[in-house]
Design a protein around this motif. Structure first.
Motif, PDB file in Angstrom:
ATOM      1  N   GLY A  50    -112.145 -55.303 -43.695  1.00  0.00           N
ATOM      2  CA  GLY A  50    -111.394 -55.400 -44.863  1.00  0.00           C
ATOM      3  C   GLY A  50    -110.158 -56.238 -44.934  1.00  0.00           C
ATOM      4  O   GLY A  50    -109.735 -56.933 -45.945  1.00  0.00           O
ATOM      5  N   ILE A  51    -109.328 -56.216 -43.537  1.00  0.00           N
ATOM      6  CA  ILE A  51    -108.045 -56.876 -43.448  1.00  0.00           C
ATOM      7  C   ILE A  51    -108.503 -58.573 -43.903  1.00  0.00           C
ATOM      8  O   ILE A  51    -107.777 -59.266 -44.306  1.00  0.00           O
ATOM      9  CB  ILE A  51    -107.514 -56.855 -42.061  1.00  0.00           C
ATOM     10  N   ILE A  52    -109.665 -58.780 -43.034  1.00  0.00           N
ATOM     11  CA  ILE A  52    -110.067 -60.251 -43.146  1.00  0.00           C
ATOM     12  C   ILE A  52    -110.151 -60.788 -44.658  1.00  0.00           C
ATOM     13  O   ILE A  52    -109.785 -62.015 -44.828  1.00  0.00           O
ATOM     14  CB  ILE A  52    -111.460 -60.805 -42.567  1.00  0.00           C
ATOM     15  N   HIS A  53    -110.725 -60.011 -45.672  1.00  0.00           N
ATOM     16  CA  HIS A  53    -110.626 -60.398 -47.018  1.00  0.00           C
ATOM     17  C   HIS A  53    -109.630 -60.539 -47.567  1.00  0.00           C
ATOM     18  O   HIS A  53    -109.345 -61.087 -48.837  1.00  0.00           O
ATOM     19  CB  HIS A  53    -111.595 -59.282 -47.486  1.00  0.00           C
ATOM     20  N   LEU A  54    -108.359 -59.943 -47.130  1.00  0.00           N
ATOM     21  CA  LEU A  54    -106.882 -60.344 -47.845  1.00  0.00           C
ATOM     22  C   LEU A  54    -106.587 -61.936 -47.717  1.00  0.00           C
ATOM     23  O   LEU A  54    -105.731 -62.294 -48.394  1.00  0.00           O
ATOM     24  CB  LEU A  54    -105.761 -59.579 -46.755  1.00  0.00           C
ATOM     25  N   GLY A  55    -107.437 -62.659 -46.691  1.00  0.00           N
ATOM     26  CA  GLY A  55    -107.382 -64.018 -46.800  1.00  0.00           C
ATOM     27  C   GLY A  55    -107.720 -64.885 -47.964  1.00  0.00           C
ATOM     28  O   GLY A  55    -107.251 -65.993 -48.329  1.00  0.00           O
ATOM     29  N   ASN A  56    -108.273 -64.255 -48.886  1.00  0.00           N
ATOM     30  CA  ASN A  56    -108.868 -64.790 -50.221  1.00  0.00           C
ATOM     31  C   ASN A  56    -107.640 -64.861 -51.055  1.00  0.00           C
ATOM     32  O   ASN A  56    -107.827 -66.060 -51.924  1.00  0.00           O
ATOM     33  CB  ASN A  56    -109.809 -63.744 -50.634  1.00  0.00           C
ATOM     34  N   ILE A  57    -106.696 -64.381 -50.786  1.00  0.00           N
ATOM     35  CA  ILE A  57    -105.392 -64.462 -51.569  1.00  0.00           C
ATOM     36  C   ILE A  57    -104.821 -66.138 -51.375  1.00  0.00           C
ATOM     37  O   ILE A  57    -104.234 -66.739 -52.340  1.00  0.00           O
ATOM     38  CB  ILE A  57    -104.045 -63.790 -51.273  1.00  0.00           C
ATOM     39  N   LEU A  58    -105.329 -66.720 -50.286  1.00  0.00           N
ATOM     40  CA  LEU A  58    -104.836 -68.126 -49.923  1.00  0.00           C
ATOM     41  C   LEU A  58    -105.758 -68.864 -50.925  1.00  0.00           C
ATOM     42  O   LEU A  58    -105.479 -70.172 -50.926  1.00  0.00           O
ATOM     43  CB  LEU A  58    -105.126 -68.406 -48.619  1.00  0.00           C
ATOM     44  N   ASN A  59    -106.900 -68.603 -51.320  1.00  0.00           N
ATOM     45  CA  ASN A  59    -107.942 -69.297 -52.239  1.00  0.00           C
ATOM     46  C   ASN A  59    -107.582 -69.272 -53.555  1.00  0.00           C
ATOM     47  O   ASN A  59    -108.193 -69.819 -54.407  1.00  0.00           O
ATOM     48  CB  ASN A  59    -109.313 -69.158 -51.705  1.00  0.00           C
ATOM     49  N   GLY A  60    -106.488 -68.764 -53.934  1.00  0.00           N
ATOM     50  CA  GLY A  60    -106.035 -68.686 -55.322  1.00  0.00           C
ATOM     51  C   GLY A  60    -106.091 -67.494 -56.110  1.00  0.00           C
ATOM     52  O   GLY A  60    -106.112 -67.244 -57.220  1.00  0.00           O
ATOM     53  N   GLN A  61    -106.889 -66.540 -55.347  1.00  0.00           N
ATOM     54  CA  GLN A  61    -107.182 -65.214 -55.839  1.00  0.00           C
ATOM     55  C   GLN A  61    -105.882 -64.427 -56.205  1.00  0.00           C
ATOM     56  O   GLN A  61    -105.084 -64.363 -55.249  1.00  0.00           O
ATOM     57  CB  GLN A  61    -108.112 -64.375 -54.775  1.00  0.00           C
ATOM     58  N   ASP A  62    -105.727 -63.653 -57.176  1.00  0.00           N
ATOM     59  CA  ASP A  62    -104.661 -62.875 -57.544  1.00  0.00           C
ATOM     60  C   ASP A  62    -104.602 -61.764 -56.639  1.00  0.00           C
ATOM     61  O   ASP A  62    -105.571 -61.221 -55.896  1.00  0.00           O
ATOM     62  CB  ASP A  62    -104.736 -62.651 -58.953  1.00  0.00           C
ATOM     63  N   PHE A  63    -103.215 -61.257 -56.547  1.00  0.00           N
ATOM     64  CA  PHE A  63    -103.009 -60.083 -55.508  1.00  0.00           C
ATOM     65  C   PHE A  63    -103.705 -58.814 -55.809  1.00  0.00           C
ATOM     66  O   PHE A  63    -104.324 -58.401 -54.795  1.00  0.00           O
ATOM     67  CB  PHE A  63    -101.339 -59.878 -55.526  1.00  0.00           C
ATOM     68  N   SER A  64    -103.839 -58.502 -56.986  1.00  0.00           N
ATOM     69  CA  SER A  64    -104.507 -56.957 -57.190  1.00  0.00           C
ATOM     70  C   SER A  64    -106.065 -57.243 -56.820  1.00  0.00           C
ATOM     71  O   SER A  64    -106.620 -56.039 -56.186  1.00  0.00           O
ATOM     72  CB  SER A  64    -104.258 -56.739 -58.681  1.00  0.00           C
ATOM     73  N   THR A  65    -106.531 -58.225 -57.341  1.00  0.00           N
ATOM     74  CA  THR A  65    -108.148 -58.359 -56.963  1.00  0.00           C
ATOM     75  C   THR A  65    -108.378 -58.369 -55.673  1.00  0.00           C
ATOM     76  O   THR A  65    -109.355 -57.916 -54.850  1.00  0.00           O
ATOM     77  CB  THR A  65    -108.694 -59.580 -57.735  1.00  0.00           C
ATOM     78  N   THR A  66    -107.379 -59.061 -54.816  1.00  0.00           N
ATOM     79  CA  THR A  66    -107.443 -59.243 -53.318  1.00  0.00           C
ATOM     80  C   THR A  66    -107.664 -57.918 -52.598  1.00  0.00           C
ATOM     81  O   THR A  66    -108.177 -57.601 -51.766  1.00  0.00           O
ATOM     82  CB  THR A  66    -106.404 -60.189 -52.692  1.00  0.00           C
ATOM     83  N   ILE A  67    -106.493 -57.206 -52.965  1.00  0.00           N
ATOM     84  CA  ILE A  67    -106.155 -55.753 -52.633  1.00  0.00           C
ATOM     85  C   ILE A  67    -107.388 -54.933 -52.788  1.00  0.00           C
ATOM     86  O   ILE A  67    -108.041 -53.938 -51.586  1.00  0.00           O
ATOM     87  CB  ILE A  67    -105.068 -55.220 -53.254  1.00  0.00           C
ATOM     88  N   ILE A  68    -107.869 -55.025 -54.031  1.00  0.00           N
ATOM     89  CA  ILE A  68    -109.278 -54.057 -54.315  1.00  0.00           C
ATOM     90  C   ILE A  68    -110.413 -54.403 -53.503  1.00  0.00           C
ATOM     91  O   ILE A  68    -111.180 -53.828 -52.830  1.00  0.00           O
ATOM     92  CB  ILE A  68    -109.394 -54.306 -55.795  1.00  0.00           C
ATOM     93  N   GLN A  69    -110.335 -55.834 -53.538  1.00  0.00           N
ATOM     94  CA  GLN A  69    -111.741 -56.382 -52.692  1.00  0.00           C
ATOM     95  C   GLN A  69    -111.687 -55.958 -51.080  1.00  0.00           C
ATOM     96  O   GLN A  69    -112.618 -55.682 -50.531  1.00  0.00           O
ATOM     97  CB  GLN A  69    -111.794 -58.080 -52.659  1.00  0.00           C
ATOM     98  N   ALA A  70    -110.309 -55.974 -50.646  1.00  0.00           N
ATOM     99  CA  ALA A  70    -110.087 -55.519 -49.095  1.00  0.00           C
ATOM    100  C   ALA A  70    -110.437 -54.237 -48.859  1.00  0.00           C
ATOM    101  O   ALA A  70    -111.046 -53.869 -47.747  1.00  0.00           O
ATOM    102  CB  ALA A  70    -108.864 -55.895 -48.744  1.00  0.00           C
ATOM    103  N   LEU A  71    -109.969 -53.296 -49.893  1.00  0.00           N
ATOM    104  CA  LEU A  71    -110.389 -51.810 -49.605  1.00  0.00           C
ATOM    105  C   LEU A  71    -111.999 -51.558 -49.825  1.00  0.00           C
ATOM    106  O   LEU A  71    -112.431 -50.687 -48.846  1.00  0.00           O
ATOM    107  CB  LEU A  71    -109.602 -51.055 -50.883  1.00  0.00           C
ATOM    108  N   THR A  72    -112.465 -52.254 -50.690  1.00  0.00           N
ATOM    109  CA  THR A  72    -114.234 -51.902 -50.756  1.00  0.00           C
ATOM    110  C   THR A  72    -114.698 -52.409 -49.730  1.00  0.00           C
ATOM    111  O   THR A  72    -115.658 -52.083 -49.198  1.00  0.00           O
ATOM    112  CB  THR A  72    -114.549 -52.594 -51.943  1.00  0.00           C
TER     113      THR A  72
END
Length: 297
Positions: A143-165
């Motif tokens: 899940g933590i690895i998916h937090l890196g998607n914020i570096l690709n321009g993904q918004d913060f809330s979407t990134t947090i939700i994606q990381a948790l799932t």
């Protein structure tokens, strides 16, 4: 002569590779293919350095067993592939997406299951407590690895939700891998699921009137359904991780789990329909399909 041949072959291969990369990058998800190919290679090198190559040769159950354990993902993927079937008309774009998703599965599953999960098992032991600790911790890291998607321009809330799932999905993939010791089963499940969800992104958008809604809330509802479905699908494995679960319980839990996910998806759809604000948008063909010009009214 042999040196000349090798030099010539090197330049020919280099030139051919540059043409291939240029051709790939012209279509949607081309960058995904290139990036994940590099990452997969790096992860493979790391695994070999840490002497985890046995992942590919260890005794394991058939790949079909692992796919059956992840029946929920196959049911969900079948539904999404039907809904987004127009994406199959996009030629090289859908090929890029398929290859990219497979490489994502290879990279993330080799890293989190093939390497980290096995490292944790060696450290914490194969007893019941050690197994669950290893599966959960490797899932959290996934899940933590998916937090890196914020570096690709993904918004913060979407990134947090994606990381948790992703944490929950990582735990489920960890269970399947531990039960089968077959890395290819989780790679395929991962790839098929991602492909089914991302297929909609390569379907050309046509000028239309669409509904605006609270995207964050929609993401929460959708992700909640996914988490509920995965938790229900894990039930047959939770009581005794070492025991072979009954086939009937796997099928029933997968169907009920997907039913819960479908319910949350319908709720998000009803919320969208109830939102009255609309806007007009117009799509334009851009080289990399990366820009959409919006005309708000």
């Amino acid at each position: 002569a042999s040196v000349f041949f090798l030099i010539t072959e090197f330049f020919i291969w280099g030139y051919a590779s540059s043409l291939l990369l240029e051709a790939i990058s012209k279509y949607p998800k081309g960058e995904l293919v290139i990036t994940e190919a590099i990452l997969a290679s790096l992860v493979l090198i790391v695994m070999l350095l840490f002497k985890n190559g046995y992942v590919f040769t260890q005794k394991h159950k058939k790949i079909t067993k692992g796919l059956f354990y992840g029946l929920y993902y196959l049911i969900g993927a079948a539904v999404f592939l039907f809904i987004y079937r127009d994406g199959f008309k996009e030629g090289l774009s859908v090929l890029n997406l398929a290859v990219g998703c497979f490489l994502v599965g290879v990279t993330e599953e080799l890293l989190c299951r093939g390497w980290l999960l096995n490292e944790f098992l060696e450290k914490f032991g194969n007893n019941k407590k050690g197994v669950w600790y290893s599966i959960i911790v490797s899932g959290v890291i996934f899940g933590i690895i998916h937090l890196g998607n914020i570096l690709n321009g993904q918004d913060f809330s979407t990134t947090i939700i994606q990381a948790l799932t992703a944490v929950v999905a990582g735990i489920f993939f960890g269970i399947i891998y531990y039960k089968t010791k077959n890395i290819w089963s989780v790679i395929l499940l991962h790839a098929i699921w991602d492909f089914s969800l991302l297929l909609s992104e390569i379907i050309p958008i046509k000028s239309n009137t669409v509904l605006l809604s609270n995207i964050s809330l929609l993401g929460i509802i959708f992700s909640l359904g996914m988490v509920v479905a995965e938790c229900i699908s894990m039930i047959p494995f939770i009581k005794d991780i070492e025991k072979e679960p009954e086939k009937e319980s796997i099928i029933v839990c997968a169907i009920i789990g997907f039913g819960g996910f479908l319910f949350c998806t319908v709720l998000s759809g009803l919320y969208t329909v109830s939102f009255k604000e609309t806007y007009e948008y117009e799509s334009m063909n851009i080289k990399n399909y990366s820009i959409i010009v919006n005309n708000y009214q």
